[in-house]
Structures are given as structure tokens and as C-alpha cells.
Scaffold this motif. Sequence first.
Motif, PDB file in Angstrom:
ATOM      1  N   VAL A 128      48.544  67.682  61.903  1.00  0.00           N
ATOM      2  CA  VAL A 128      47.267  66.976  62.005  1.00  0.00           C
ATOM      3  C   VAL A 128      46.432  67.238  60.759  1.00  0.00           C
ATOM      4  O   VAL A 128      45.720  66.357  60.277  1.00  0.00           O
ATOM      5  CB  VAL A 128      46.502  67.428  63.269  1.00  0.00           C
ATOM      6  CG1 VAL A 128      45.090  66.835  63.294  1.00  0.00           C
ATOM      7  CG2 VAL A 128      47.263  67.034  64.523  1.00  0.00           C
ATOM      8  N   GLN A 129      46.558  68.458  60.219  1.00  0.00           N
ATOM      9  CA  GLN A 129      45.679  68.865  59.125  1.00  0.00           C
ATOM     10  C   GLN A 129      46.451  69.755  58.150  1.00  0.00           C
ATOM     11  O   GLN A 129      47.278  70.574  58.556  1.00  0.00           O
ATOM     12  CB  GLN A 129      44.477  69.627  59.694  1.00  0.00           C
ATOM     13  CG  GLN A 129      43.365  69.896  58.726  1.00  0.00           C
ATOM     14  CD  GLN A 129      42.152  70.514  59.417  1.00  0.00           C
ATOM     15  OE1 GLN A 129      42.162  70.752  60.617  1.00  0.00           O
ATOM     16  NE2 GLN A 129      41.109  70.778  58.674  1.00  0.00           N
ATOM     17  N   ILE A 182      47.207  62.253  57.890  1.00  0.00           N
ATOM     18  CA  ILE A 182      46.999  63.706  57.885  1.00  0.00           C
ATOM     19  C   ILE A 182      45.650  63.989  57.235  1.00  0.00           C
ATOM     20  O   ILE A 182      45.338  63.472  56.158  1.00  0.00           O
ATOM     21  CB  ILE A 182      48.119  64.425  57.099  1.00  0.00           C
ATOM     22  CG1 ILE A 182      49.477  64.181  57.764  1.00  0.00           C
ATOM     23  CG2 ILE A 182      47.844  65.923  57.013  1.00  0.00           C
ATOM     24  CD1 ILE A 182      50.656  64.664  56.939  1.00  0.00           C
ATOM     25  N   ILE A 183      44.835  64.826  57.889  1.00  0.00           N
ATOM     26  CA  ILE A 183      43.559  65.256  57.312  1.00  0.00           C
ATOM     27  C   ILE A 183      43.866  66.319  56.256  1.00  0.00           C
ATOM     28  O   ILE A 183      44.507  67.328  56.550  1.00  0.00           O
ATOM     29  CB  ILE A 183      42.634  65.830  58.395  1.00  0.00           C
ATOM     30  CG1 ILE A 183      42.358  64.777  59.479  1.00  0.00           C
ATOM     31  CG2 ILE A 183      41.334  66.324  57.783  1.00  0.00           C
ATOM     32  CD1 ILE A 183      41.680  65.341  60.718  1.00  0.00           C
ATOM     33  N   PHE A 184      43.425  66.070  55.022  1.00  0.00           N
ATOM     34  CA  PHE A 184      43.744  66.984  53.921  1.00  0.00           C
ATOM     35  C   PHE A 184      42.474  67.601  53.356  1.00  0.00           C
ATOM     36  O   PHE A 184      41.500  66.904  53.075  1.00  0.00           O
ATOM     37  CB  PHE A 184      44.497  66.230  52.823  1.00  0.00           C
ATOM     38  CG  PHE A 184      44.847  67.087  51.632  1.00  0.00           C
ATOM     39  CD1 PHE A 184      45.696  68.173  51.771  1.00  0.00           C
ATOM     40  CD2 PHE A 184      44.326  66.802  50.376  1.00  0.00           C
ATOM     41  CE1 PHE A 184      46.011  68.973  50.679  1.00  0.00           C
ATOM     42  CE2 PHE A 184      44.639  67.588  49.283  1.00  0.00           C
ATOM     43  CZ  PHE A 184      45.488  68.678  49.433  1.00  0.00           C
ATOM     44  N   HIS A 185      42.492  68.938  53.205  1.00  0.00           N
ATOM     45  CA  HIS A 185      41.343  69.656  52.652  1.00  0.00           C
ATOM     46  C   HIS A 185      41.806  70.634  51.586  1.00  0.00           C
ATOM     47  O   HIS A 185      42.911  71.164  51.645  1.00  0.00           O
ATOM     48  CB  HIS A 185      40.603  70.459  53.732  1.00  0.00           C
ATOM     49  CG  HIS A 185      39.804  69.622  54.666  1.00  0.00           C
ATOM     50  ND1 HIS A 185      38.733  68.866  54.267  1.00  0.00           N
ATOM     51  CD2 HIS A 185      39.908  69.433  56.008  1.00  0.00           C
ATOM     52  CE1 HIS A 185      38.211  68.238  55.318  1.00  0.00           C
ATOM     53  NE2 HIS A 185      38.917  68.560  56.379  1.00  0.00           N
ATOM     54  N   MET A 191      36.811  71.473  51.854  1.00  0.00           N
ATOM     55  CA  MET A 191      36.439  71.983  53.169  1.00  0.00           C
ATOM     56  C   MET A 191      35.067  72.652  53.099  1.00  0.00           C
ATOM     57  O   MET A 191      34.755  73.356  52.138  1.00  0.00           O
ATOM     58  CB  MET A 191      37.480  72.996  53.647  1.00  0.00           C
ATOM     59  CG  MET A 191      37.120  73.673  54.964  1.00  0.00           C
ATOM     60  SD  MET A 191      38.382  74.846  55.518  1.00  0.00           S
ATOM     61  CE  MET A 191      39.491  73.725  56.345  1.00  0.00           C
ATOM     62  N   LEU A 199      48.232  72.688  62.271  1.00  0.00           N
ATOM     63  CA  LEU A 199      47.543  72.970  61.009  1.00  0.00           C
ATOM     64  C   LEU A 199      48.511  73.701  60.090  1.00  0.00           C
ATOM     65  O   LEU A 199      49.145  74.676  60.494  1.00  0.00           O
ATOM     66  CB  LEU A 199      46.306  73.847  61.270  1.00  0.00           C
ATOM     67  CG  LEU A 199      45.622  74.470  60.043  1.00  0.00           C
ATOM     68  CD1 LEU A 199      45.023  73.382  59.145  1.00  0.00           C
ATOM     69  CD2 LEU A 199      44.532  75.457  60.481  1.00  0.00           C
ATOM     70  N   ALA A 220      38.036  76.050  59.986  1.00  0.00           N
ATOM     71  CA  ALA A 220      38.703  74.840  60.476  1.00  0.00           C
ATOM     72  C   ALA A 220      38.575  74.700  61.991  1.00  0.00           C
ATOM     73  O   ALA A 220      39.031  73.714  62.572  1.00  0.00           O
ATOM     74  CB  ALA A 220      40.181  74.851  60.076  1.00  0.00           C
ATOM     75  N   LYS A 224      46.728  60.670  53.447  1.00  0.00           N
ATOM     76  CA  LYS A 224      45.996  59.670  54.227  1.00  0.00           C
ATOM     77  C   LYS A 224      46.949  58.624  54.795  1.00  0.00           C
ATOM     78  O   LYS A 224      46.796  58.180  55.942  1.00  0.00           O
ATOM     79  CB  LYS A 224      44.948  59.010  53.334  1.00  0.00           C
ATOM     80  CG  LYS A 224      43.992  58.085  54.071  1.00  0.00           C
ATOM     81  CD  LYS A 224      42.902  57.569  53.151  1.00  0.00           C
ATOM     82  CE  LYS A 224      41.927  56.689  53.904  1.00  0.00           C
ATOM     83  NZ  LYS A 224      40.855  56.157  52.999  1.00  0.00           N
ATOM     84  N   VAL A 258      45.703  72.274  54.609  1.00  0.00           N
ATOM     85  CA  VAL A 258      44.704  72.905  53.750  1.00  0.00           C
ATOM     86  C   VAL A 258      45.425  73.621  52.610  1.00  0.00           C
ATOM     87  O   VAL A 258      46.394  74.354  52.844  1.00  0.00           O
ATOM     88  CB  VAL A 258      43.830  73.911  54.529  1.00  0.00           C
ATOM     89  CG1 VAL A 258      42.813  74.563  53.595  1.00  0.00           C
ATOM     90  CG2 VAL A 258      43.120  73.222  55.685  1.00  0.00           C
ATOM     91  N   VAL A 303      37.670  65.892  49.639  1.00  0.00           N
ATOM     92  CA  VAL A 303      38.581  66.642  50.489  1.00  0.00           C
ATOM     93  C   VAL A 303      38.173  68.100  50.623  1.00  0.00           C
ATOM     94  O   VAL A 303      38.819  68.857  51.337  1.00  0.00           O
ATOM     95  CB  VAL A 303      40.039  66.549  49.970  1.00  0.00           C
ATOM     96  CG1 VAL A 303      40.495  65.122  49.938  1.00  0.00           C
ATOM     97  CG2 VAL A 303      40.180  67.211  48.612  1.00  0.00           C
TER      98      VAL A 303
END
Length: 664
Positions: free
Chosen positions: A631-632, A659-662, A7, A609, A583, A655, A634, A5
Motif C-alpha cells: 500500500v505504501q 502505491i503511496i510513495f514517500h 513524509m 508498508l 506513518a 502512482k 518509504v 512525496v
Amino acid sequence: MTDSVKMDLRSQDLLGERIQQLKKLFPEVFAEGKIDFTRLKQALGENLDTERERYGLSWAGKSEAIKNIQTQSHGTLLPVPEESVNFDTTENLIIEGDNLEVLKLLQKSYHGKVKMIYIDPPYNTGNEFIYPDNFKEGLEDYLRYSGQVDGDGIKLSTNTETEGRFHSKWLNMMYPRLFLARNLLREDGVIFVSIDDNEVKNLRSIMDEIFGEENFVSQFIWNTEGHTDNQFQVKVNHEYIVLYAKNQLIVSLGYIIDPNTRGQSNLWKGYAENSITKNGEANPPSEVLLPSGFPCVAEKIDLDATDVSSEFYKEVSELGYISRQITQKYNISYPIRKKRMIVEEGKLVEDCLVFSGWANVNKLKEFIKNDFKPLDDEDGNLLEFYLSERGVIYYKKSREKARNILSVLRNMGTTEQMRSELERLGILFQYPKPKELLQYLIKIGSAEGEIVLDFFAGSGTTAHAVLDLNAQDNGNRKFILVQLPEPTNKPDYPTIADITKERVLRVISKLNEEDQNKLDFDGKKQDRGFRVFKLTSSNFKIWDGNEASIDPAQLEQQLNMFTDNLVSGRTQLDILYEILLKAGYPLTSKVNKVTAGAQEFYSVDEGLLLICLEKEIQKETLQAMMELEPVQVVCLDVAFQGNDQLKTNTVLEMKSHKIIFHTV
């Protein structure tokens, strides 16, 4: 699981992306993840150039210039609200730093978003700044040069006459910057580059290579109208402005009329009109039947049939067209009327046959077939035809806008005039481009609400032109300036970047003052501000394997230093904007703070975000962020405080919510 995860804190990997594109197009040429050039040659077939000698531009250091493009940056852009104007609301940017590093950092956030680029790079005349000696186009050298890290001072280089004005040195500086700049342009975007005779040939060559010869639009000649009281045998009073499109097939230049166009020209009117009679080799003559009802500008005309000798028609038939000599010999006016032409109440009373060579004859016949109703042309204009009081057929094309862009630019201000105007603003700068010239180019290359980029900003003429132009037409164009903090000998403004910021500040103050003094001032706000950012190293400690100790005890000590990967002294605002940049969000993105219990996080771009910069994140905060369905998301890596179970569960839960996780 947890490592996946993280970034990527580097700038965009341009080489990796191109390899992936190649893999999609030619998967068969890859073997064990590497490109097999034998297979690639086979795949390209007849499109492969196998000649040893070929046309192209090569110079010492070209391969290094290409490597500079491929090298990713670990830098960031720190926000400087105290040097900005209306930081929270403006969409204009002034970025202080080496433009190559800055262009790399802008690749994700501004890829394909800039409508117009204008640059006025060093002309390589042997007496102006090129770049610092030993500057390897890398962040570390820039940081030393700009005094942000300890190290030996880096001397400025001027590429002197004794070096033969090293064209290679200039090309090595320009090539990677132009390459990266192209990526930032929209598909319908354009780039203007000012240059003089020293490097115009090489500039055209590298732009042909980067943008494609087919995307060359024009090489303007700007009459500088400067002093010519020098001792040169030929007094040079011109420069060039080279114009290329990102994609010539879809580019559309602004509807603008050269200001030197005569006042009586139809270009200033809302229409264009002209006679359609046209004789010559390319216009073989023919008969056209004008039916009754055909419109005329005169209410009433009565013209006899034209008296023409049969020898006239015989000579025209033998030649195949109506020559000037035949016209003079028989003293003919066109079109020839083969019948009497009678008009009553603005319309032909009866059919009339006419003879001539023609332009737009097919459109004329289409107009007749359409019962004399105006035709829509491919540009959205209305096209119609009519008879003049002398029986000549005219076309009239109505239009809301006209375009008359000439390749020679005259009467668009001078450097001397611009310098004097800056002096009245309290700014001293030796060779500023006139803002009138830049305004004209901006009208050609951009429109309402679009972004104009200048990464050799100098004193800031591009921003001055944008702000003035917006004031004139109530527009909302946006600017991005990039300027190296090149030292000056002015104590009040130690660098050229300081001059840039001060000039734009004073222009804004002047425009605001003029607005307040207008009797019809309605208080409507334009974007008269700018956000200042400065190039520096990342807010996060970047592990360099080359620096790792081979001594176990020292290596353990080094690793412990990275337990908290945040650089000391950096603020949440600093970290926030690095995450936005990495990002892929613009530096002018709308950001709001959201409170979740005892903690806070940032909502970017209407919640698409979410960024949490808490040093120890609570489970309730993570839950609140997921409930907003971004959507994301961080978060700081250190925020999990070594709790791998919480981090793993967070990854899985994010997930499950798609959701995109960083973490950073």
C-alpha cells in the motif's frame, strides 16, 4: 513533483484536522481559506450561545493550554532493545519521556485503539512534582531537562502552599494531556483518574468539558484503609477515582462482582431469581391468569383460594394500589389466589387466577404466551417464570456473567501493603497504588487482548496489575506506560522511569519463576516482556526558518548541512521506528527484513508498508518493492543521491501501481 512525496515528520495536526472537519460540515463559512465567524454564527442559528455570562470553567493560562494541544511535535521515540525484555516479540511498551510530547506522537499510531486509560496524576498537594520550571510543554525544553542537549538545568517546581496551590498551574498541566488521551480511546473506551479532595472539583469540570457531561459514569470513593493516627480533626482515609466513557451510549463495563459482596448472594451463581410480586404506588394491582401447565418447582402442591374480605378490594380500589398498611390490616400474603391452586408433576393442573401488584408482569404474560418456553432478553440471558412451593411467582434469569460494581471501593489493598511487596522485590517507592485496586479497575474497564494505557506510570503498578491478572486468567491484555525521567536520590535508579522498568522486569522474573515451579506448567507463553522507547529529537534534521541566516554565505553553508538530512549517530532501527510512528503504525508492528539483490528493506504489517533505508538505493530494489504490491513505500530522500530523474520516474511508476510513495 518530487517535493510532493516528502513524509510529514511532525506529529498529527489536530487543529488542521478539526478545521477540515468543519469545512466538510459548513463549507459556506469559509472565505479565502479562513473561517468567517459572521457566517459561522449564521450557520449555527439558534444553537449559538450569545449570552455574556455562561456556566463554565476558566483559569489563567487556559488559552495557552489549548495552544499546547495544537502545537505539533518534531520528536521521535528511540527504541532501546538493551533495556527491553523480549523486544522482538512483545506488544507491551514502556516509554520514557514527557507524557504530553509522547501523547502527541502516539496520535497517529494509536488513535482509537486504547480500551482503557488509568492515570494517577499529581494531586497538587503542594509537596510533589508538577513539572519543571520554565517547561513550555515543548520538546526542546524537555531535552534540556532530561540532559539530552546542552543548556541550563531546569529546576523542579512543587506548586507550594505559598502559591495558593495554584489551581491554574495544575489545570494547565492536565488539560492538554486529557484532551490528547481522549483521542487514543476506542469509541467504547473508558478512562479512570485517581485524585483527592484538592483537585477533584476541577478535574470533574475539565473532564466534563473534554469528554462531555453525558459521558460521566461514576466517581468512585476508594477507602484507602491507611493509617489514621494523625492529628487532623477529621481523619481522611479516602481518595476518588473518576470514571468517564468515550461514548456512554456504547460503553460496556466488565462483568465483575464487587469482592465484598456476601457469599450467599445469587450474584455468584449462574442465575438471578426473585419474586415478581411488588406492591406500591408504582405497581397498581391486577389479575393474572396462570393457565394449566404453568411450571412449579415443587412436584405437588394443593393450596386453597385466599380468604380475603371484600373490604380489602374496596380499599385497594379507592387508593389505587396495595399499601403496606392495607397488607398489615388484612394480614395478606401475595399473590392472592382467587381459585384453588393444584400442582401435579411440577405443573398446574388447572387454571388459577391470582391478584397482586407486579414487577415484570408483561414479561410474565409473554412467557405464558410462549407456552412457558424461556425468553431471550436484550442482554442475551434466558428468562423464565415458575411457582414456588408456597404458590409465589418467581422469575429466574440465567446468565453466564454478572455485574455488581459498587461506587465505594473497599478491601482492595493498601499503599503500605504494596510498598512492602515492592521492598521484597528489591524496589523502594514511597506511595505506590495497590495492584489489587488496579486489577479491579482493569477488570471493569478492559477485556482479553485489549490495551491499557497509563501515562503517569510512576513505579509501574498498572503494568504489575496487568501481568498478574493475565497470569490469573491466562489473559493477554497489553500495557503502555509513559513516565517522565524525574530525578530520584537513588544512585541505582537515577530516575523514576528507571524504577518503572526495573519493577516490571522483576515482576516478570517472579511470574516466570512461579510458572516453572508449578506442577501443571504446560510451557504456554504469555506476553511477559516490554519494549523500551525514549523520547528525543527527530532522526532527521528539521529546517527552522527562524534560524536561517540573512547572510548569503552563511545561509548556503546552512543549506549544505541539510543535503544529508539524517542526524549523525542514529541507527537504522532508530529511523525505522520513527517512520513507523509518523506513518501511523503501532510501535509493536511486526517487521521483517527482505533481501533484494545486494540491498535490504523492511516489510511491515505483512507487506502493507515497505521501508528502505539504504543510503543509495538501486533501481532493482525499487522494482522489487513494487512487485510486492504494498500500500505504501518509504525511502530516504538522500537515497536518490540528487538523481531527480530517477526520483520523478519512481513517483510516477509508484502512482501507476497505486502505491503511496514517500521520502524522508
